[in-house]
Design a protein around this motif. Sequence first.
Motif, mmCIF file in Angstrom:
data_model
loop_
_atom_site.group_PDB
_atom_site.id
_atom_site.type_symbol
_atom_site.label_atom_id
_atom_site.label_comp_id
_atom_site.label_asym_id
_atom_site.label_seq_id
_atom_site.Cartn_x
_atom_site.Cartn_y
_atom_site.Cartn_z
ATOM 1 N N ILE A 281 0.836 -1.201 0.000
ATOM 2 C CA ILE A 281 0.000 0.000 0.000
ATOM 3 C C ILE A 281 0.872 1.253 0.000
ATOM 4 O O ILE A 281 1.674 1.458 0.911
ATOM 5 C CB ILE A 281 -0.947 0.020 1.225
ATOM 6 N N PRO A 282 0.748 2.135 -0.996
ATOM 7 C CA PRO A 282 1.564 3.350 -1.065
ATOM 8 C C PRO A 282 1.027 4.435 -0.137
ATOM 9 O O PRO A 282 0.033 4.245 0.567
ATOM 10 C CB PRO A 282 1.422 3.768 -2.534
ATOM 11 N N GLU A 283 1.700 5.571 -0.163
ATOM 12 C CA GLU A 283 1.314 6.673 0.716
ATOM 13 C C GLU A 283 -0.035 7.266 0.323
ATOM 14 O O GLU A 283 -0.753 7.804 1.165
ATOM 15 C CB GLU A 283 2.386 7.760 0.693
ATOM 16 N N ALA A 284 -0.377 7.216 -0.950
ATOM 17 C CA ALA A 284 -1.647 7.790 -1.409
ATOM 18 C C ALA A 284 -2.814 7.029 -0.788
ATOM 19 O O ALA A 284 -2.987 5.839 -1.020
ATOM 20 C CB ALA A 284 -1.730 7.718 -2.934
ATOM 21 N N GLN A 285 -3.590 7.724 0.009
ATOM 22 C CA GLN A 285 -4.699 7.089 0.709
ATOM 23 C C GLN A 285 -6.021 7.391 0.020
ATOM 24 O O GLN A 285 -6.134 8.309 -0.805
ATOM 25 C CB GLN A 285 -4.741 7.559 2.166
ATOM 26 N N GLU A 286 -7.024 6.627 0.375
ATOM 27 C CA GLU A 286 -8.351 6.827 -0.197
ATOM 28 C C GLU A 286 -9.000 8.061 0.408
ATOM 29 O O GLU A 286 -9.038 8.219 1.631
ATOM 30 C CB GLU A 286 -9.223 5.600 0.050
ATOM 31 N N THR A 287 -9.490 8.936 -0.438
ATOM 32 C CA THR A 287 -10.197 10.132 0.005
ATOM 33 C C THR A 287 -11.461 10.283 -0.821
ATOM 34 O O THR A 287 -11.503 9.896 -1.987
ATOM 35 C CB THR A 287 -9.331 11.397 -0.160
ATOM 36 N N LEU B 170 1.611 -0.185 -7.125
ATOM 37 C CA LEU B 170 0.377 0.597 -7.002
ATOM 38 C C LEU B 170 0.612 2.098 -7.167
ATOM 39 O O LEU B 170 -0.342 2.860 -7.351
ATOM 40 C CB LEU B 170 -0.262 0.356 -5.630
ATOM 41 N N ASP B 171 1.857 2.528 -7.119
ATOM 42 C CA ASP B 171 2.198 3.954 -7.052
ATOM 43 C C ASP B 171 2.163 4.605 -8.439
ATOM 44 O O ASP B 171 3.199 4.901 -9.035
ATOM 45 C CB ASP B 171 3.579 4.104 -6.405
ATOM 46 N N ILE B 172 0.964 4.845 -8.948
ATOM 47 C CA ILE B 172 0.754 5.413 -10.284
ATOM 48 C C ILE B 172 0.583 6.928 -10.181
ATOM 49 O O ILE B 172 -0.135 7.424 -9.315
ATOM 50 C CB ILE B 172 -0.479 4.777 -10.947
ATOM 51 N N LYS B 173 1.244 7.666 -11.090
ATOM 52 C CA LYS B 173 1.154 9.129 -11.104
ATOM 53 C C LYS B 173 0.873 9.609 -12.524
ATOM 54 O O LYS B 173 1.266 8.977 -13.503
ATOM 55 C CB LYS B 173 2.454 9.774 -10.613
ATOM 56 N N PHE B 174 0.206 10.768 -12.626
ATOM 57 C CA PHE B 174 0.004 11.411 -13.922
ATOM 58 C C PHE B 174 0.529 12.834 -13.865
ATOM 59 O O PHE B 174 0.182 13.596 -12.959
ATOM 60 C CB PHE B 174 -1.478 11.421 -14.308
ATOM 61 N N ARG B 175 1.403 13.175 -14.817
ATOM 62 C CA ARG B 175 1.998 14.512 -14.878
ATOM 63 C C ARG B 175 1.205 15.356 -15.872
ATOM 64 O O ARG B 175 1.326 15.208 -17.083
ATOM 65 C CB ARG B 175 3.464 14.429 -15.313
ATOM 66 N N ASN B 176 0.412 16.284 -15.352
ATOM 67 C CA ASN B 176 -0.408 17.132 -16.215
ATOM 68 C C ASN B 176 0.423 18.020 -17.123
ATOM 69 O O ASN B 176 0.023 18.332 -18.241
ATOM 70 C CB ASN B 176 -1.330 18.005 -15.351
ATOM 71 N N ILE B 177 1.586 18.439 -16.633
ATOM 72 C CA ILE B 177 2.384 19.421 -17.358
ATOM 73 C C ILE B 177 2.845 18.911 -18.719
ATOM 74 O O ILE B 177 2.970 19.682 -19.673
ATOM 75 C CB ILE B 177 3.607 19.860 -16.498
ATOM 76 N N ASN B 178 3.088 17.608 -18.812
ATOM 77 C CA ASN B 178 3.506 17.047 -20.099
ATOM 78 C C ASN B 178 2.673 15.841 -20.533
ATOM 79 O O ASN B 178 3.017 15.153 -21.489
ATOM 80 C CB ASN B 178 4.990 16.669 -20.060
ATOM 81 N N HIS C 277 -14.993 -5.193 4.459
ATOM 82 C CA HIS C 277 -15.238 -3.791 4.113
ATOM 83 C C HIS C 277 -14.522 -2.814 5.040
ATOM 84 O O HIS C 277 -14.604 -1.588 4.855
ATOM 85 C CB HIS C 277 -16.745 -3.497 4.083
ATOM 86 N N HIS C 278 -13.778 -3.331 6.027
ATOM 87 C CA HIS C 278 -13.049 -2.446 6.944
ATOM 88 C C HIS C 278 -11.636 -2.127 6.456
ATOM 89 O O HIS C 278 -10.871 -1.478 7.164
ATOM 90 C CB HIS C 278 -12.973 -3.083 8.337
ATOM 91 N N CYS C 279 -11.258 -2.594 5.279
ATOM 92 C CA CYS C 279 -9.923 -2.312 4.750
ATOM 93 C C CYS C 279 -10.030 -1.421 3.517
ATOM 94 O O CYS C 279 -11.112 -1.255 2.938
ATOM 95 C CB CYS C 279 -9.180 -3.611 4.407
ATOM 96 N N THR C 280 -8.903 -0.849 3.101
ATOM 97 C CA THR C 280 -8.887 -0.050 1.883
ATOM 98 C C THR C 280 -9.027 -0.960 0.667
ATOM 99 O O THR C 280 -8.868 -2.173 0.768
ATOM 100 C CB THR C 280 -7.575 0.747 1.771
ATOM 101 N N LYS C 281 -9.294 -0.354 -0.468
ATOM 102 C CA LYS C 281 -9.529 -1.119 -1.704
ATOM 103 C C LYS C 281 -8.459 -0.793 -2.753
ATOM 104 O O LYS C 281 -8.747 -0.668 -3.943
ATOM 105 C CB LYS C 281 -10.928 -0.809 -2.247
ATOM 106 N N HIS C 282 -7.211 -0.672 -2.307
ATOM 107 C CA HIS C 282 -6.137 -0.281 -3.209
ATOM 108 C C HIS C 282 -5.936 -1.260 -4.365
ATOM 109 O O HIS C 282 -5.778 -0.861 -5.514
ATOM 110 C CB HIS C 282 -4.819 -0.156 -2.424
ATOM 111 N N ILE C 283 -5.914 -2.554 -4.061
ATOM 112 C CA ILE C 283 -5.639 -3.553 -5.103
ATOM 113 C C ILE C 283 -6.798 -3.612 -6.103
ATOM 114 O O ILE C 283 -6.584 -3.734 -7.317
ATOM 115 C CB ILE C 283 -5.384 -4.942 -4.498
ATOM 116 N N THR C 284 -8.021 -3.514 -5.607
ATOM 117 C CA THR C 284 -9.191 -3.492 -6.483
ATOM 118 C C THR C 284 -9.136 -2.298 -7.429
ATOM 119 O O THR C 284 -9.405 -2.434 -8.628
ATOM 120 C CB THR C 284 -10.483 -3.435 -5.646
#
Length: 448
Positions: free
Chosen positions: A245-251, A284-292, A321-328
């Motif tokens: 699980i990366p630092e990015a949490q579910e919000t 799991l650590d996916i990012k999108f760079r808007n600038i390019n 249901h008490h855990c995050t759904k990162h893998i899903t």
Amino acid sequence: MSSERVNQSSPHHAIDISNLLSNLERKSQKIPKQLSRSAGRNSCCIFRVPRSLAEINEKAYRPHILSIGPYHHGKREFSMIEEHKGQCLRDLLTRIEERGARFEDLVRDIAPMEDKIRKSYSEILDIGSQDLIQMMILDGCFIIELFCKVGKLVSLDRDDPLLSIPWMLPFLTRDLLALENQIPFFVLKSIFALAVGSSDNGHYSLAELALKFFNRMDDRPIDVLKKYYHKEGKHLLDLFRLSYIPEAQETSRAKSKYLRPVQPAKKLNVAGVKFKPRNSSSFLDIKFRNINGTLEIPLLKLDDFLSSLLLNFIAFEQCYHHCTKHITTYATFMGRLMNTPADAGFLSDHKIVENYLGGDEEVAHFFSTIGKDVAFDIERSYLSGVFEDVNRYYQNGWHVRWAGFKHTYFNTPWSFMSALAALVLLILTMVQSTFAVYAYFYPPGNNH
């Protein structure tokens, strides 16, 4: 006393009211067994895989040679390893006694946990108290002893078949990460404290030994694993899941016209989205760079082990249901990107997927089915920002037109040469036309 009846015009419509009420009363008093009433609580964390998920790849959810816990206990196909559990118990008890404890201490530690153990399973366990505690001790001691031997905390017998036969450990590792093949982590922790000691006293932690054991199949850097040595999952599968699980949490994110599944990889690429492998400790650590307009995705080495692991991770997230759904979320995102074998091949060419499953068809099929029939809330997903940003970039008009122009005329050397030839022809035609017009208005010999 005669039964009260309601008679209709046909004898087939006669209803025995008293008998009907009696049957309904019995059903109302019947306690659910296959999915207990406590299955939705935080304490319940070990489930049978739902039929809708098991149909995808039933073998991925079933143990092959090792039964742990009650769901597959006593089946003949697991008798070979079952015979070795007693030997592991004996070896572990020897070390417990060397630490000044006794076998009775182990039993006294585990026995009071019976109610808590039962509540950890989604089914009502049809097994007596003594048999349940015996199962937990045998299975728990087998796991701890296996971890200690592989982790070289104890002296090894070079001829131990569990360690020396090449195919054995890979199968044991996979079986220990099957959702239906788990025992509660608190049981393992209690046995580990007696056999090895607490990490507070400078000893190894249970999480450290477990993660190093499973890392033989995953080969992540030790510096990455160290971040999770303090973790305590609900069971071993959950512990290993947490280590990704990366630092990015579910919000929770507000609704938006751009907050929806993304387009396939090749279609995004035609619209100007660039793809780049990302250097990260978690896939799991996916990012999108808007600038390019660059979508950065960590390398995924997809083989039989990881495909089975992902399926069990998702099954756990769908049931608990008490855990995050990162893998899903990850599987859903990648499934949208790899809509066709061509998309899978495209990501492979860009060093985002290393395919050890077979052809591009197998990868595309895996990701198209892994997210099938799963509950997924895009607004609460950890990639909600990526979904939104990619779609916004994709729908930007000039990006699409410019990328489409480049794809049409500059995608291959032949298309580039054709475009260049057309451009040269156009320029020559314009020059010829210019001279023709000039000659018309200013013919040779005309002094005016």
